[in-house]
Design a protein around this motif. Structure first.
Motif, PDB file in Angstrom:
ATOM      1  N   GLU A   1      41.188  25.170  24.387  1.00  0.00           N
ATOM      2  CA  GLU A   1      42.327  25.882  24.948  1.00  0.00           C
ATOM      3  C   GLU A   1      43.288  24.981  25.714  1.00  0.00           C
ATOM      4  O   GLU A   1      44.432  25.346  25.963  1.00  0.00           O
ATOM      5  CB  GLU A   1      41.840  27.014  25.847  1.00  0.00           C
TER       6      GLU A   1
ATOM      7  N   GLU B   1      45.080  32.086  21.384  1.00  0.00           N
ATOM      8  CA  GLU B   1      43.990  32.878  21.920  1.00  0.00           C
ATOM      9  C   GLU B   1      43.040  33.190  20.777  1.00  0.00           C
ATOM     10  O   GLU B   1      43.476  33.472  19.657  1.00  0.00           O
ATOM     11  CB  GLU B   1      44.519  34.186  22.526  1.00  0.00           C
TER      12      GLU B   1
ATOM     13  N   THR C   1      49.822  32.505  21.447  1.00  0.00           N
ATOM     14  CA  THR C   1      49.883  33.340  22.646  1.00  0.00           C
ATOM     15  C   THR C   1      51.111  34.232  22.704  1.00  0.00           C
ATOM     16  O   THR C   1      51.132  35.194  23.468  1.00  0.00           O
ATOM     17  CB  THR C   1      49.854  32.450  23.904  1.00  0.00           C
TER      18      THR C   1
ATOM     19  N   LYS D   1      47.786  41.281  23.486  1.00  0.00           N
ATOM     20  CA  LYS D   1      48.535  40.122  23.947  1.00  0.00           C
ATOM     21  C   LYS D   1      47.959  39.665  25.286  1.00  0.00           C
ATOM     22  O   LYS D   1      47.383  40.472  26.025  1.00  0.00           O
ATOM     23  CB  LYS D   1      50.015  40.471  24.087  1.00  0.00           C
ATOM     24  N   PRO D   2      48.062  38.374  25.618  1.00  0.00           N
ATOM     25  CA  PRO D   2      47.445  37.850  26.833  1.00  0.00           C
ATOM     26  C   PRO D   2      47.813  38.597  28.109  1.00  0.00           C
ATOM     27  O   PRO D   2      47.023  38.642  29.049  1.00  0.00           O
ATOM     28  CB  PRO D   2      47.941  36.396  26.867  1.00  0.00           C
TER      29      PRO D   2
END
Length: 376
Positions: A133, A139, A298, A365-366
């Motif tokens: 990461e 992700e 992301t 989504k993050p």
């Protein structure tokens, strides 16, 4: 979405898989890199009878696997395959039409192109297999069930399952979605001794060059650092089948414990095997996973998994095998379900009697909450 079932058998096995999307910015090759690619192409695409546009029928003794330096003196294993007792023998159906069978004495191999090698190199450079990461803006999401030894004197020698396969839509070029069996040894030790074999189905534009669902394989002997590759993009996996090969949409695996070669089998047809010579720590397995893995940049919502519905896809008739090719009882398997992102995005439910049910529409989504997640 179109789906079908395929019998999957994995005996004496390997680890955990993370798939991650990358930047598709064009990358120009140096003269030295171009020369190296052309050398690889000559090695991988043996000049034997061509089968259609994509596949070649290659002399079984002159296939690319034997270019591996550790396989120069390897004896081809054809008649030494043992099948587990009470193995599920239900017929499997195909998600795409297979090429016709190659002539006896040859094996079916997907032709490797210059573009395949460039994409494989990019995957290796960005660690798209084992997610880092700190270097990749993506992700990754996993869901499934894990069987481990929990420091007890229990070693796994294989796993079999019937799994659902779908032509999954809605996965972008920058995303991945995979369903797979992962067999691992050395997952808690140094990376240099982390040995993995994995096989399953994925939508992975970076690896396959399109957004179709492909049957795939992967292996590594150093924790995804320098060794291994998808399908037959490097020497190592020895092809046995005349009609099924990595790169198609189809199958999974079995192992002969007497020889310690990792053999991939579909419905009692050997597809190929990873020979013991290429591994440094793979006499048995300490962890097996059945999982769905998805990845996305992301700035994009996560892709679907399974058939795109919550719990709509499955692994059934799951059996973990011991060194005598007999099933382990459930209490020995130490099954644990894992789910990184929960409802309404993804789901994973495991029951020892009915199997693993997984899948979901994605869309996470993050900045969103992770949904109802669980590790049980």
């Amino acid at each position: 979405m179109k789906g079908s079932q395929a019998l999957v058998l994995f005996i004496l096995c390997a680890l955990l898989y993370h798939s991650v999307a990358v930047d598709h910015t064009a990358r120009y090759l140096s003269e030295a890199e171009e020369k190296e690619l052309q050398t690889q192409l000559k090695s991988l695409n043996k000049p034997y009878d061509e089968y259609g546009i994509t596949f070649d029928c290659v002399d079984i003794y002159k296939q690319p696997a034997f270019d591996h330096p550790l396989l120069k003196n390897h004896t081809l294993q054809i008649k030494s395959i043992s099948f587990p007792k009470n193995m599920n023998k239900n017929p499997s159906s195909e998600t795409v039409k297979l090429p016709r069978r190659c002539p006896r004495g040859t094996v079916l191999i997907r032709r490797t192109t210059r573009e395949d090698l460039i994409r494989e190199k990019q995957i290796q450079l960005t660690k798209r297999i084992d997610l880092q990461e700190d270097t990749v803006t993506v992700e990754a999401y996993t869901a499934g069930v894990s069987f481990s030894d929990l420091n007890e004197p229990v070693k796994f020698y294989g796993i079999s399952a019937v799994l659902d396969v779908y032509q999954l839509s809605g996965v972008l070029d920058t995303q991945t979605s995979a369903t797979q069996i992962i067999v691992n040894k050395g997952e808690t030790g140094p990376l240099a001794y982390r040995n993995v074999v994995q096989a399953g189905f994925h939508v992975h534009h970076e690896a396959e060059g399109d957004n179709l669902t492909h049957f795939f394989t992967y292996w590594t002997t150093d924790g995804y650092q320098k060794t291994g590759c998808f399908n037959i993009h490097c020497a190592g996996f020895i092809q046995l089948s005349e009609r099924t090969t990595p790169g198609q949409v189809y199958t999974l695996s079995n192992m002969d414990p007497k020889m310690s070669h990792w053999i991939l089998i579909n419905n009692q047809e050997p597809i190929g095997y990873w020979p013991k010579e290429i591994f440094n720590n793979m006499a048995d397995s300490s962890q097996i996973q059945l999982s769905a893995t998805a990845s996305s940049p992301t700035d994009q919502p996560s892709p679907p998994t399974g058939n795109g519905e919550l719990g709509g896809a499955s692994f059934k008739n799951i059996t973990v095998w011991n060194g005598e090719l007999n099933p382990y009882p459930p209490y020995v398997q130490h099954a644990e379900t894992f789910l990184d992102i929960g409802k309404p995005f993804y789901d994973a439910i495991y029951n020892v009697d009915s199997g693993l049910f997984y899948g979901g529409p994605g869309g996470w989504k993050p900045q969103d909450p992770p949904g109802s997640i669980s590790h049980r």
